[in-house]
Design an enzyme around this catalytic site. Structure first.
Site, mmCIF file in Angstrom:
data_model
loop_
_atom_site.group_PDB
_atom_site.id
_atom_site.type_symbol
_atom_site.label_atom_id
_atom_site.label_comp_id
_atom_site.label_asym_id
_atom_site.label_seq_id
_atom_site.Cartn_x
_atom_site.Cartn_y
_atom_site.Cartn_z
ATOM 1 N N CYS A 404 0.795 -1.259 0.080
ATOM 2 C CA CYS A 404 -0.038 0.020 0.056
ATOM 3 C C CYS A 404 0.845 1.232 0.041
ATOM 4 O O CYS A 404 1.423 1.825 -0.939
ATOM 5 C CB CYS A 404 -0.978 0.042 1.016
ATOM 6 S SG CYS A 404 -2.403 1.244 0.948
ATOM 7 N N HIS A 535 -3.545 -5.041 -0.004
ATOM 8 C CA HIS A 535 -2.825 -5.598 1.579
ATOM 9 C C HIS A 535 -3.040 -7.309 1.360
ATOM 10 O O HIS A 535 -4.017 -7.436 1.759
ATOM 11 C CB HIS A 535 -3.734 -5.267 2.398
ATOM 12 C CG HIS A 535 -3.464 -3.627 2.857
ATOM 13 N ND1 HIS A 535 -2.514 -3.254 3.734
ATOM 14 C CD2 HIS A 535 -4.135 -2.425 2.390
ATOM 15 C CE1 HIS A 535 -2.652 -1.923 4.025
ATOM 16 N NE2 HIS A 535 -3.434 -1.382 3.000
ATOM 17 N N GLU A 537 -1.585 -9.068 3.139
ATOM 18 C CA GLU A 537 -1.698 -9.817 4.655
ATOM 19 C C GLU A 537 -3.023 -10.188 5.049
ATOM 20 O O GLU A 537 -3.034 -11.181 6.024
ATOM 21 C CB GLU A 537 -0.803 -8.909 5.501
ATOM 22 C CG GLU A 537 -1.603 -7.511 6.038
ATOM 23 C CD GLU A 537 -1.361 -6.536 5.096
ATOM 24 O OE1 GLU A 537 -1.506 -5.616 5.267
ATOM 25 O OE2 GLU A 537 -0.942 -6.630 3.790
#
Length: 579
Positions: A404, A535, A537
């Site tokens: 990001c 993102h 994750e």
């Protein structure tokens, strides 16, 4: 539907989320379908505008919901996909009730905390608990409800009262309560008085614990367990010892050893739920797979050092999903993870003047790391330090991943260092500078006046561009044509600069469905230099690590090609459980 409520006493941040997730995971090992709800007793509508330093990470869901970090734990442990409605906040439930009052749904009645707000909470729980959350598309069998905060606080009072009523509404055999309490060790002695007081307070509010999960820095002695059982009016088998372990992935096995699931099985009459033999076998395989995978934490392995250059390093929970994605990747690569926490401001030239020790320590961590990671964030603080870290990784061929803000930082650094535009920056940080220097710009469709819920949020597709067969990140994703990942941003790479950047070697291998918005950048002649606007994750699982993070750890360990070729895949084959 069976409901298991997890509440907490003495202090907040005691580990309710991990215990709730672990309990749900053990329920899944029985073959049951499990969902989860988190109650957060704060007035915010969601976690989107809260500082990570105050409340930890904001976790983003597929539907764009900005929620408490515990929903990330639920998704990782249970292998489910939750919705924004699975996170109940005081602000959200009050808004719901007030909107109904304005519509006239209460027919002129005086709207009160009891019964109107408490009924709304119960109705919300019953409705959301039935939403399918896994790949079966079927209604769950069990709902784990975590009550955030500490029982007894004024903020949680309406939710405690709602749950008190709810236990009678659904019936005793469908409702169980696990209370998490602290057992401190003072001068070598395990103290039970805080737990006794917490249970007394809980009972005074009309809730009786079925199990007491005791958090302690060490294993509880038998006399301590017996004392808690006696003074809290429960049997010794209802007192669970949840001591510190070297990984939270061991907590389900710790609970299993103490027969927690056996007690809940009998208490909730789980044998009344009809399961197929296939579902039961699936549960047994899940337990076996979990034991095998988490066992990697206990093995002695080579260490891989990742320098995490961030803005919120004082509170590690600010980057919880990033940490978990790195852990998942290190387990797959069979490496011991060593995260070096680097405060970005300590890398900046000003730090050399104000605090030479921190400056040299920060640069030592960056320069000796096997890989460098710049995660997401907002605001100008620390960005110049991040730019310097990105430059170090690019020029010294150190594996690098930007997420990001990290993608925007990598682009700014490249524009300054390679294109020679020294004044390049982001419109987020310096909106008043000459527009030709804006490498990062505000997305035109975003509302500039409203903060909450106004970003580009949730699961969105990214398409790999033509002539990107060489791309390492594309290979890690399995040479697919598109991927779906979760987003949370207001700014994007300036579309007017893309051609010039690509002509000089910074390739945007992934873009959105319009072909204009940049999603993934990659350097061609570099061991691993990747950055994503999304993102990754947020969707990482224990047995299925996020591909960009897996690539970073693998490249840092010198085994990227082996990982791409599948040499580090589980011997048992594919991940059937999506966790």
């Amino acid at each position: 539907m069976k409901y298991v409520v997890v509440s907490g006493g003495v202090i907040s941040g005691i580990g309710k989320g991990v215990l709730a997730s672990s309990t749900g995971m053990l329920m899944k090992t029985l073959g049951l379908k499990v969902t989860s709800i988190k109650i957060d007793p704060y007035m915010n509508i969601d976690a989107g505008t809260m500082s990570p330093l105050e409340h930890g990470e904001c976790f983003v869901l597929d539907d764009g919901g900005e929620t408490d970090l515990d929903l990330g734990n639920y998704e990782r442990y249970l292998g489910v996909t939750l919705t924004k409605d699975h996170n109940i906040t005081t602000g959200k439930i009050y808004s719901h009730v007030i909107a109904k009052e304005r519509k006239g749904d209460y027919l002129g009645k005086t709207v009160q905390i009891v019964p109107h707000l408490t009924n709304a909470i119960q109705d919300w729980i019953e409705r959301v608990a039935k939403i399918p959350v896994d790949d079966t598309g079927m209604e769950p069998d069990v709902c784990i409800i975590e009550l955030g905060g500490t029982v007894g606080d004024i903020e949680s009072a309406p939710f405690v009262e709602a749950l008190r009523q709810f236990q009678f509404k659904v019936g005793k055999e469908n409702f169980a309560l696990i209370h998490v309490s602290l057992v401190p060790v003072i001068h070598g002695e395990q103290k039970t008085k805080p737990t006794q007081a917490a249970i007394k307070g809980l009972r005074s509010l009309g809730l009786v614990p079925d199990m007491i999960a005791c958090r302690c820095s060490e294993t509880l002695d038998k006399p301590t367990i017996d004392k808690i059982a006696m003074f809290c009016h429960v049997g010794p088998e209802q007192v669970v010892n949840v001591h510190d372990v070297n990984s939270t992935y061991h907590v389900p096995l710790l609970l299993l050893e103490q027969k927690m699931i056996d007690y809940l099985h009998a208490r909730l009459k789980l044998d009344e739920i009809s399961l197929t033999e296939e579902e039961k076998q699936r549960g047994l395989e899940l337990l076996s797979k979990w034991k095998a995978t988490t066992g990697n934490f206990d093995e002695s392995m080579e260490t891989v050092k990742i320098a995490l250059v961030g803005k919120y390093t004082n509170l590690k929970d600010s980057y919880l999903s990033v940490i978990k994605a790195l852990e998942h990747s290190s387990m797959k690569c069979r490496r011991k993870l060593d995260i070096k926490w680097v405060e970005a401001t300590d890398l900046e030239p000003e730090a050399q003047e104000s605090n030479k020790t921190k400056f040299h320590e920060a640069w030592n961590m960056v320069s000796t790391a096997d890989g460098i990671l710049i995660p997401g964030g907002f605001g100008v603080r620390g960005t110049e330090g991040m730019v310097l870290a990105a430059r170090w990784a690019r020029e010294n061929h150190i594996p690098f991943l930007g997420v990001c803000l990290g993608l925007q930082i990598a682009t700014i650094e490249f524009t300054r260092s390679v294109l020679g535009r020294k004044d390049s920056h982001s419109a987020e940080f310096y909106p008043d500078i000459d527009e030709k220097n804006h490498v990062v710009v505000f997305m035109p469709e975003i509302d500039k006046e409203t903060m909450g819920g106004s970003m580009r949020l949730g699961l969105r597709p990214t398409f790999f561009q033509n002539e990107t067969e060489w791309s390492q990140i594309k290979k890690l994703y399995g040479d697919v044509s598109e991927v779906h990942e979760r987003h949370r941003h207001r700014y994007e790479i300036n579309p007017k600069m893309v051609d010039e950047l690509e002509n000089n070697g910074l390739i945007f291998v992934g873009k959105d469905d319009t072909g204009k918005r940049c999603e993934i950048l990659e350097l061609k002649n570099h061991p691993y230099y990747i950055a994503t606007q999304y993102h990754p994750e947020y969707t990482s699982k224990v047995l299925d690590p996020s591909k960009p993070f897996l690539g970073l750890v693998a490249a840092s360990a010198g085994i990227l090609q082996d990982v791409i070729e599948g040499k580090y895949d589980l011997e048992a084959g594919e991940n059937k459980f999506n966790f």
